[in-house]
Design an enzyme around this catalytic site. Structure first.
Site, PDB file in Angstrom:
ATOM      1  N   GLU A 142       2.803  -3.045 -10.272  1.00  0.00           N
ATOM      2  CA  GLU A 142       1.444  -2.778 -11.263  1.00  0.00           C
ATOM      3  C   GLU A 142       1.592  -1.393 -10.888  1.00  0.00           C
ATOM      4  O   GLU A 142       2.782  -0.692 -10.451  1.00  0.00           O
ATOM      5  CB  GLU A 142       0.300  -3.556  -9.458  1.00  0.00           C
ATOM      6  CG  GLU A 142       1.506  -2.599  -8.171  1.00  0.00           C
ATOM      7  CD  GLU A 142       0.334  -2.955  -6.900  1.00  0.00           C
ATOM      8  OE1 GLU A 142      -1.030  -2.923  -7.677  1.00  0.00           O
ATOM      9  OE2 GLU A 142       0.750  -2.707  -5.631  1.00  0.00           O
ATOM     10  N   LYS A 179      -4.648  -2.531   1.485  1.00  0.00           N
ATOM     11  CA  LYS A 179      -5.554  -1.064   1.533  1.00  0.00           C
ATOM     12  C   LYS A 179      -5.282  -0.736   2.276  1.00  0.00           C
ATOM     13  O   LYS A 179      -6.379  -0.067   2.596  1.00  0.00           O
ATOM     14  CB  LYS A 179      -6.829  -2.245   0.930  1.00  0.00           C
ATOM     15  CG  LYS A 179      -7.177  -0.588  -0.694  1.00  0.00           C
ATOM     16  CD  LYS A 179      -8.362  -1.198  -1.337  1.00  0.00           C
ATOM     17  CE  LYS A 179      -8.984  -0.484  -2.838  1.00  0.00           C
ATOM     18  NZ  LYS A 179      -7.971   0.340  -3.440  1.00  0.00           N
ATOM     19  N   TYR A 238      -9.049   1.080   3.540  1.00  0.00           N
ATOM     20  CA  TYR A 238     -10.422   1.651   2.648  1.00  0.00           C
ATOM     21  C   TYR A 238     -10.575   0.739   1.964  1.00  0.00           C
ATOM     22  O   TYR A 238      -9.459   0.208   1.830  1.00  0.00           O
ATOM     23  CB  TYR A 238      -9.334   3.296   2.019  1.00  0.00           C
ATOM     24  CG  TYR A 238      -8.677   2.596   0.643  1.00  0.00           C
ATOM     25  CD1 TYR A 238      -7.624   2.963   1.514  1.00  0.00           C
ATOM     26  CD2 TYR A 238      -9.445   2.652  -0.573  1.00  0.00           C
ATOM     27  CE1 TYR A 238      -6.845   2.277   0.449  1.00  0.00           C
ATOM     28  CE2 TYR A 238      -8.208   3.131  -2.010  1.00  0.00           C
ATOM     29  CZ  TYR A 238      -7.818   2.956  -0.838  1.00  0.00           C
ATOM     30  OH  TYR A 238      -6.455   2.687  -2.194  1.00  0.00           O
ATOM     31  N   LEU A 240      -1.430  -4.692  -4.655  1.00  0.00           N
ATOM     32  CA  LEU A 240      -2.933  -5.132  -3.962  1.00  0.00           C
ATOM     33  C   LEU A 240      -3.593  -6.268  -4.824  1.00  0.00           C
ATOM     34  O   LEU A 240      -3.957  -6.068  -6.554  1.00  0.00           O
ATOM     35  CB  LEU A 240      -3.659  -3.932  -4.472  1.00  0.00           C
ATOM     36  CG  LEU A 240      -4.403  -3.567  -4.026  1.00  0.00           C
ATOM     37  CD1 LEU A 240      -4.894  -3.490  -1.861  1.00  0.00           C
ATOM     38  CD2 LEU A 240      -5.742  -3.093  -4.264  1.00  0.00           C
TER      39      LEU A 240
HETATM   40  N1  PLP Z   1      -3.481  -1.777  -7.383  1.00  0.00           N
HETATM   41  C1  PLP Z   1      -3.247  -0.699  -6.085  1.00  0.00           C
HETATM   42  C2  PLP Z   1      -1.964  -0.374  -5.629  1.00  0.00           C
HETATM   43  C3  PLP Z   1      -4.544  -0.046  -5.890  1.00  0.00           C
HETATM   44  O1  PLP Z   1      -4.427   1.150  -5.385  1.00  0.00           O
HETATM   45  C4  PLP Z   1      -6.106  -0.437  -6.418  1.00  0.00           C
HETATM   46  C5  PLP Z   1      -7.529   0.266  -6.429  1.00  0.00           C
HETATM   47  O2  PLP Z   1      -6.891   1.637  -5.664  1.00  0.00           O
HETATM   48  C6  PLP Z   1      -5.484  -1.785  -7.625  1.00  0.00           C
HETATM   49  C7  PLP Z   1      -4.747  -1.944  -7.436  1.00  0.00           C
HETATM   50  C8  PLP Z   1      -6.747  -1.747  -8.256  1.00  0.00           C
HETATM   51  O3  PLP Z   1      -7.906  -2.615  -7.039  1.00  0.00           O
HETATM   52  P1  PLP Z   1      -9.097  -2.756  -7.764  1.00  0.00           P
HETATM   53  O4  PLP Z   1      -9.511  -3.885  -9.066  1.00  0.00           O
HETATM   54  O5  PLP Z   1      -9.422  -3.988  -6.490  1.00  0.00           O
HETATM   55  O6  PLP Z   1      -9.896  -1.185  -7.347  1.00  0.00           O
END
Ligand code: PLP
Length: 287
Positions: free
Chosen positions: A181, A148, A33, A206
């Site tokens: 994270e 993702k 996603y 991610l």
């Molecule tokens: N880490 C994880 C596990 C996430 O699910 C997300 C966003 O959904 C992020 C980091 C932050 O990513 P982004 O800045 O692209 O929203």
């Protein structure tokens, strides 16, 4: 007005937007996603979001559900039909519908594509962030957190742990006591020397689009940035801590497991980066 979703070629009210029980997303979490912010009718950082979607699909060997230009049109149409000018657009792609069997479908199937849109009021004031409490939790996720994937059970349990504790987010701590994270955010500290520290890209995190934006904004503002893992001890003695994501932008972390970070208030660099990130969403900032 009922919300409208794009589902495999049709725009339908949510109540009628259904997928088959044999969809491999439903059976195996066999899908990916993407969530992109929308500000004043413009999809912010659309290209990096579509690049990451492409990388996630390639990692799982799922075909692209549509050419990139068609996907952009579907996103824009979904936003328009929902009259969303400020909010998010959500894209989900699964391997498709096939009789339940762990291996990939023997006969080729079309990937399934769902796009939805949701209104969100973005923060107007950079200073509106009072800071978030977070909890920590063991990182029990798989070895490809850079994908993702819609397989989010550890993230779901972590987020609920945070909510049960009255906290905003949970940060995953690995066996070596480094912070990976958050359940849906990237993790950052400012060390005692004033350097910005965040984990480098790799299979443990991610590749957040907001993370990349903030790295660019910080460097452009002359803030020293070090991409390296940081541990729990460093987190607890950090000068500042914050998290980033598409929907949280930059948000101060003011306590961890009930212990205050520094004086327990959002720090100066965090507030500066939050203001720059808000400007970036408004199209005013370059990253
Ligand atoms: N880490 C994880 C596990 C996430 O699910 C997300 C966003 O959904 C992020 C980091 C932050 O990513 P982004 O800045 O692209 O929203």
């Amino acid at each position: 007005m009922s919300r409208i979703a794009y589902v495999n070629g049709r725009y339908l009210p949510h109540a009628k937007a259904l997928v088959a029980i044999d969809d491999r997303g439903y059976q195996f979490a066999d899908g990916v996603y993407e969530v992109a912010p929308v500000q004043a009718g413009r999809i912010v950082d659309l290209e990096p979001h579509l690049d990451r979607l492409g990388n996630s699909l390639a990692a799982l060997r799922i075909e692209a559900p549509a050419p990139r230009s068609a996907l952009v049109l579907i996103c824009r149409e979904t936003l328009a039909r929902n009259r969303v000018t400020d909010g998010i657009v959500y894209i989900q792609v699964t391997r498709g519908v096939a009789p339940r069997d762990h291996g990939f479908p023997k006969l080729p199937v079309k990937p399934a594509l769902v796009v939805t849109a949701k209104a969100i009021g973005w923060p107007i004031e950079a200073g509106a962030d009072l800071g978030a409490a977070i909890v920590t939790t063991p990182d029990i996720r798989w070895g490809r957190c850079d994908v993702k994937s819609i397989g989010l059970l550890p993230n779901v349990l972590a987020k609920q742990k945070a909510r049960d504790a009255g906290a905003f987010e949970a940060w995953f701590v690995r066996a070596d006591r480094t912070v990976a994270e958050g359940a849906s955010t990237n993790a950052w500290i400012v060390d005692p020397e004033g350097r910005l520290v965040t984990r480098p890209l790799g299979p443990e995190i991610l590749p957040g689009i907001t993370r990349a934006t903030v790295l660019g904004l910080a460097r452009a503002a002359g803030i020293e940035v070090v991409e390296r893992p940081f541990g729990m001890d460093e987190l607890l003695s950090a000068r500042e801590a914050f998290l980033t994501s598409t929907t949280a932008l930059v948000r101060a972390v003011v306590s961890v497991d009930g212990r205050p970070i520094a004086n327990g208030y959002p720090g100066e660099i965090t507030r500066q980066l939050r203001a720059l990130c808000i400007a970036h969403y408004r199209g005013a900032g370059a990253a």
